[in-house]
Motif scaffolding. Sequence first.
Motif, mmCIF file in Angstrom:
data_model
loop_
_atom_site.group_PDB
_atom_site.id
_atom_site.type_symbol
_atom_site.label_atom_id
_atom_site.label_comp_id
_atom_site.label_asym_id
_atom_site.label_seq_id
_atom_site.Cartn_x
_atom_site.Cartn_y
_atom_site.Cartn_z
ATOM 1 N N PHE A 1 -6.267 -9.767 -12.230
ATOM 2 C CA PHE A 1 -7.584 -10.226 -11.804
ATOM 3 C C PHE A 1 -7.849 -9.803 -10.359
ATOM 4 O O PHE A 1 -6.921 -9.722 -9.544
ATOM 5 N N CYS A 2 -9.111 -9.556 -10.085
ATOM 6 C CA CYS A 2 -9.547 -9.207 -8.735
ATOM 7 C C CYS A 2 -10.365 -10.363 -8.170
ATOM 8 O O CYS A 2 -11.210 -10.937 -8.868
ATOM 9 N N PHE A 3 -10.115 -10.694 -6.916
ATOM 10 C CA PHE A 3 -10.931 -11.670 -6.204
ATOM 11 C C PHE A 3 -11.754 -10.874 -5.185
ATOM 12 O O PHE A 3 -11.265 -10.530 -4.120
ATOM 13 N N PRO A 4 -13.015 -10.521 -5.494
ATOM 14 C CA PRO A 4 -13.842 -9.805 -4.519
ATOM 15 C C PRO A 4 -14.089 -10.685 -3.296
ATOM 16 O O PRO A 4 -14.465 -11.854 -3.420
ATOM 17 N N ALA A 5 -13.859 -10.126 -2.119
ATOM 18 C CA ALA A 5 -13.936 -10.948 -0.910
ATOM 19 C C ALA A 5 -14.527 -10.143 0.238
ATOM 20 O O ALA A 5 -14.552 -8.913 0.220
ATOM 21 N N SER A 6 -14.980 -10.882 1.223
ATOM 22 C CA SER A 6 -15.528 -10.254 2.425
ATOM 23 C C SER A 6 -15.166 -11.125 3.617
ATOM 24 O O SER A 6 -15.754 -12.186 3.813
ATOM 25 N N PHE A 7 -14.145 -10.696 4.353
ATOM 26 C CA PHE A 7 -13.746 -11.475 5.531
ATOM 27 C C PHE A 7 -13.419 -10.561 6.716
ATOM 28 O O PHE A 7 -12.561 -10.864 7.539
ATOM 29 N N GLY A 8 -14.111 -9.425 6.795
ATOM 30 C CA GLY A 8 -13.938 -8.537 7.940
ATOM 31 C C GLY A 8 -12.560 -7.911 7.976
ATOM 32 O O GLY A 8 -11.837 -8.014 8.965
ATOM 33 N N ALA B 1 -1.310 -14.995 -14.320
ATOM 34 C CA ALA B 1 -2.095 -13.862 -13.827
ATOM 35 C C ALA B 1 -1.541 -13.311 -12.519
ATOM 36 O O ALA B 1 -0.909 -14.017 -11.727
ATOM 37 N N ILE B 2 -1.819 -12.034 -12.309
ATOM 38 C CA ILE B 2 -1.606 -11.364 -11.029
ATOM 39 C C ILE B 2 -2.968 -11.187 -10.383
ATOM 40 O O ILE B 2 -3.910 -10.713 -11.021
ATOM 41 N N VAL B 3 -3.096 -11.593 -9.137
ATOM 42 C CA VAL B 3 -4.364 -11.509 -8.419
ATOM 43 C C VAL B 3 -4.246 -10.475 -7.311
ATOM 44 O O VAL B 3 -3.256 -10.454 -6.573
ATOM 45 N N THR B 4 -5.245 -9.619 -7.214
ATOM 46 C CA THR B 4 -5.336 -8.680 -6.099
ATOM 47 C C THR B 4 -6.663 -8.910 -5.387
ATOM 48 O O THR B 4 -7.691 -9.135 -6.028
ATOM 49 N N LEU B 5 -6.637 -8.901 -4.074
ATOM 50 C CA LEU B 5 -7.860 -9.112 -3.314
ATOM 51 C C LEU B 5 -8.604 -7.790 -3.182
ATOM 52 O O LEU B 5 -8.037 -6.784 -2.758
ATOM 53 N N GLY B 6 -9.888 -7.798 -3.567
ATOM 54 C CA GLY B 6 -10.726 -6.607 -3.473
ATOM 55 C C GLY B 6 -11.727 -6.766 -2.342
ATOM 56 O O GLY B 6 -12.487 -7.732 -2.309
ATOM 57 N N MET B 7 -11.724 -5.826 -1.418
ATOM 58 C CA MET B 7 -12.650 -5.898 -0.289
ATOM 59 C C MET B 7 -13.974 -5.226 -0.651
ATOM 60 O O MET B 7 -13.983 -4.104 -1.196
ATOM 61 N N LYS B 8 -15.077 -5.909 -0.374
ATOM 62 C CA LYS B 8 -16.378 -5.335 -0.661
ATOM 63 C C LYS B 8 -16.573 -4.059 0.148
ATOM 64 O O LYS B 8 -16.493 -4.059 1.379
ATOM 65 N N ALA B 9 -16.821 -2.965 -0.550
ATOM 66 C CA ALA B 9 -16.928 -1.651 0.095
ATOM 67 C C ALA B 9 -18.257 -1.534 0.842
ATOM 68 O O ALA B 9 -19.322 -1.683 0.244
ATOM 69 N N THR B 10 -18.187 -1.273 2.122
ATOM 70 C CA THR B 10 -19.392 -1.170 2.950
ATOM 71 C C THR B 10 -19.758 0.268 3.284
ATOM 72 O O THR B 10 -20.804 0.526 3.878
ATOM 73 N N ARG B 11 -18.892 1.215 2.892
ATOM 74 C CA ARG B 11 -19.148 2.626 3.163
ATOM 75 C C ARG B 11 -18.284 3.450 2.200
ATOM 76 O O ARG B 11 -17.312 2.931 1.644
ATOM 77 N N PRO B 12 -18.604 4.710 1.995
ATOM 78 C CA PRO B 12 -17.797 5.551 1.096
ATOM 79 C C PRO B 12 -16.500 5.993 1.773
ATOM 80 O O PRO B 12 -16.363 7.116 2.241
ATOM 81 N N GLU B 13 -15.555 5.097 1.839
ATOM 82 C CA GLU B 13 -14.295 5.317 2.534
ATOM 83 C C GLU B 13 -13.332 6.120 1.659
ATOM 84 O O GLU B 13 -13.055 5.746 0.518
ATOM 85 N N THR B 14 -12.821 7.234 2.190
ATOM 86 C CA THR B 14 -11.877 8.074 1.442
ATOM 87 C C THR B 14 -10.425 7.730 1.755
ATOM 88 O O THR B 14 -9.516 8.276 1.144
ATOM 89 N N GLY B 15 -10.202 6.815 2.699
ATOM 90 C CA GLY B 15 -8.840 6.473 3.089
ATOM 91 C C GLY B 15 -8.260 5.277 2.354
ATOM 92 O O GLY B 15 -7.110 4.913 2.585
ATOM 93 N N TYR B 16 -9.048 4.647 1.472
ATOM 94 C CA TYR B 16 -8.585 3.480 0.734
ATOM 95 C C TYR B 16 -8.552 3.768 -0.762
ATOM 96 O O TYR B 16 -9.367 4.551 -1.279
#
Length: 356
Positions: free
Chosen positions: A269-276, A144-159
């Motif tokens: 696969f995505c690893f949803p994460a939240s680490f600031g 598998a290929i894993v990509t880290l997904g950051m939990k979206a905290t706002r409607p960011e248009t730059g990502y």
Amino acid sequence: MTLQTENNHLVIMAGGVGSRFWPMSTPELPKQFVDVLGCGKTLIQMTMERFAEVVPADNVWVVTNACYAAIVREQLPQMPADHILLEPCRRNTAPCIAYVSWRIKALDPKANIVVSPSDHIVMDVAEFRRVVSSSLQFASETDAIVTLGMKATRPETGYGYIQTDLSTPCARNREMYRVDSFREKPDLVTAQKYVAQNNFFWNAGIFVWNVGTIVNALRIYQPQLSEIFEQLLPYYGTEREQELIDERFPQCENISIDYAVLEKADEIFCFPASFGWSDLGTWGSLYDNKPRDAQGNVLIGNVECHDSHNCVVHCTQEKRVIIQGLEGYIVAEHDDALLICRLSEEQQIRKFTEGK
């Protein structure tokens, strides 16, 4: 628990010429080599440091432009000098990753690799290390290929965003989920729709895979690109390597790894994460990620603010700086340059400073 093994490798992509933190950063000294946070460490030094318990220093690789080689050696003296790979020109992330992947494979055919940008910040380093360690373990046991997904905290248009199927977690690692699609940077209305759903995550550009997995994927989906670096296998680690890279690298297509492989491969696969996490791409993102005083100001350096609110001030040199009566401004100085600009007008900076 962190996982450090002799087969874990870190690739830091540091070829960008970002100068959005002008006057501190310029094309000659991009932001990854600058102490943007005023903490005594540059962004690339902080990047290597956060992987310290996950990847041995001898297994760190930096891919950068040839003109930044001396800066990398100076700022990261603990890594092997021959692990600094030099691109003769910019060709986006797919050729960068292909080059370093074949280079690592020639040395360690069992390598598990995490690829990271050089200019991001992470606030919760312990959680970051846990997520990366878990992803490396997963990649070592699968194709598998894993990509880290950051939990979206706002409607960011730059990502960019990763659409993920959260209905069924992976049986081998129940924090992993299959990726449905990758989405480009959206407009505000689309970003608001993404955030309203719980299965869209910011694409941090951090990838984890086994070296055999990524090399095989490149062979399948980018055969012409793969052939270039496959043919150089006898020369990696020899005196001729740089000469041949200088000759062949410009022949590579200018294409991102997202377009080249990720949008085509099946086992993603995505690893949803939240680490600031933040990609720290603007003065505004610095303002969002640093502690503020009672008046909402971010102050870095020998700075005093009076009757001023919601400003970011970065003045780390010897000058004493006193500011009065500003609301929502950027104030930054470096050497012989001083920037004073409304935060809301930050996008104008590049137009004014282009080529300076």
